[in-house]
Design an enzyme around this catalytic site. Structure first.
Site, PDB file in Angstrom:
ATOM      1  N   ASN A   1     -14.224  -0.130  -7.045  1.00 18.86           N
ATOM      2  CA  ASN A   1     -15.254   0.797  -6.570  1.00 18.86           C
ATOM      3  C   ASN A   1     -16.006   1.521  -7.683  1.00 18.86           C
ATOM      4  OD1 ASN A   1     -14.312   0.190  -3.990  1.00 18.86           O
ATOM      5  ND2 ASN A   1     -12.899   1.903  -3.983  1.00 18.86           N
TER       6      ASN A   1
ATOM      7  N   SER B   1     -11.552  -1.412  -0.581  1.00 18.73           N
ATOM      8  CA  SER B   1     -10.284  -1.463   0.172  1.00 18.73           C
ATOM      9  C   SER B   1     -10.535  -1.781   1.633  1.00 18.73           C
ATOM     10  CB  SER B   1      -9.574  -0.105   0.117  1.00 18.73           C
ATOM     11  OG  SER B   1      -8.948   0.106  -1.107  1.00 18.73           O
TER      12      SER B   1
ATOM     13  N   HIS C   1      -3.952   6.075   3.149  1.00 22.19           N
ATOM     14  CA  HIS C   1      -4.688   4.850   2.792  1.00 22.19           C
ATOM     15  C   HIS C   1      -4.116   3.620   3.500  1.00 22.19           C
ATOM     16  CE1 HIS C   1      -6.138   1.549   0.149  1.00 22.19           C
ATOM     17  NE2 HIS C   1      -7.172   2.347  -0.082  1.00 22.19           N
TER      18      HIS C   1
ATOM     19  N   ASP D   1       0.846  -1.186   0.000  1.00 22.31           N
ATOM     20  CA  ASP D   1       0.000   0.000   0.000  1.00 22.31           C
ATOM     21  C   ASP D   1       0.888   1.245   0.000  1.00 22.31           C
ATOM     22  OD1 ASP D   1      -2.359   1.789   0.673  1.00 22.31           O
ATOM     23  OD2 ASP D   1      -3.300  -0.167   0.969  1.00 22.31           O
TER      24      ASP D   1
END
Length: 287
Positions: free
Chosen positions: A154, A217, A63, A30
């Site tokens: 998404n 996520s 994130h 990430d």
């Protein structure tokens, strides 16, 4: 004690007297993590920064910190608790401050996770193009005993999901809202393996703060945490067995007419299913 709604929804707290994810190594590919975050102090290992090899994988986006918090936050006094609070997070920074990455760095991250014997890898990102080299890295991880958990995406699409979640040898995750319904933003198809909480999820953020975010996520991090709970309880499970247990133990979704649809993550059902499978499997000679 702040237990976020998603952690409660999947019934993780009910499992904590049996497993907290202890000693399970979780790779999080990430944007890095906030190493100073009070909710994450007890769960972070050094990991690697693929963008600047000499530096810690410090998060400059937020994130990765949010994902790490849902998996393994462990601050029962004033902070929040993640799904598997005793698991160890190894942050692998492949994404920059904008949240973008080269596929080549993601592949290096997967290879690092295999070499350093991660038990499970969280990949809360997706792309619409198929990469043969990424497929190779995912398959190699799977064969090496490292299961990858990936987000369906998404864009609210029906009938298609993002890569690498679309690859057979990942666990692909869609998002649910608080009502247990599939979130509108979730990409969905028959290739989604399981659904988990992903709408308005509170978790850790930069500079010691918290933030509410929505996305597949967030759902993915709940599934990764659940797998950490399972692997701490049943250390020998192979990626294929974990995936089978997850799918078989899922709760049927509410308000879904379609038959044989992937269900909702439920940690207690998952552990019970693993018990049944383990007791039914034949004994092997250990010679």
């Amino acid at each position: 004690m702040n237990i976020p709604w998603g952690v409660r929804r999947i019934r993780a707290p009910k499992a904590w007297n049996r497993t907290t994810g202890q000693r399970v190594k979780v790779g999080v590919i990430d944007t890095g993590v906030d190493f100073q975050h009070p909710d994450l102090q007890h769960t972070l290992e050094r990991g690697i920064n693929l963008l600047q090899r000499t530096m810690l994988p410090q998060d400059d986006n937020g994130h990765g910190t949010h994902i790490a918090g849902s998996i393994a936050a462990a601050n029962p006094v004033r902070g929040m608790i993640g799904v598997a609070p005793r698991s160890a997070i190894y942050p692998v920074k492949a994404f920059d401050y904008n949240g973008t990455a080269f596929v080549s760095d993601i592949i290096l991250g997967i290879e690092w996770c295999v070499r350093n014997r991660m038990d499970v890898v969280n990949m809360s990102f997706g792309m619409t193009t198929r990469s043969k080299s990424l497929l190779g890295a995912v398959n190699n991880a799977y064969r090496s005993g490292v299961l990858i958990v990936a987000s369906s995406g998404n864009d609210g699409k029906r009938g298609t999901i993002d890569f690498p979640a679309r690859f057979a040898n990942t666990v692909s995750v869609g998002a649910l809202n608080r009502q247990g319904r599939i979130a509108k933003f979730t990409n969905r198809s028959a290739l989604v393996d399981i659904y988990a909480p992903g709408d308005k999820v509170e978790s850790a953020w930069l500079r010691g703060r918290r933030r509410i975010m929505s996305g597949t996520s967030m759902a993915t991090s709940h599934v990764t945490g659940a797998i950490a709970l399972l692997l701490a309880d049943k250390p020998g499970l192979k990626p294929g067995e974990v995936k089978e247990i997850l799918k078989r133990s899922a709760r049927p979704l509410r308000n879904v007419k379609a038959p044989r649809r992937a269900g909702e993550l439920d940690v207690m059902r998952m552990l019970q299913t693993a018990d049944k499978i383990k007791s039914a499997s034949p004994a092997r000679e250990s010679g």
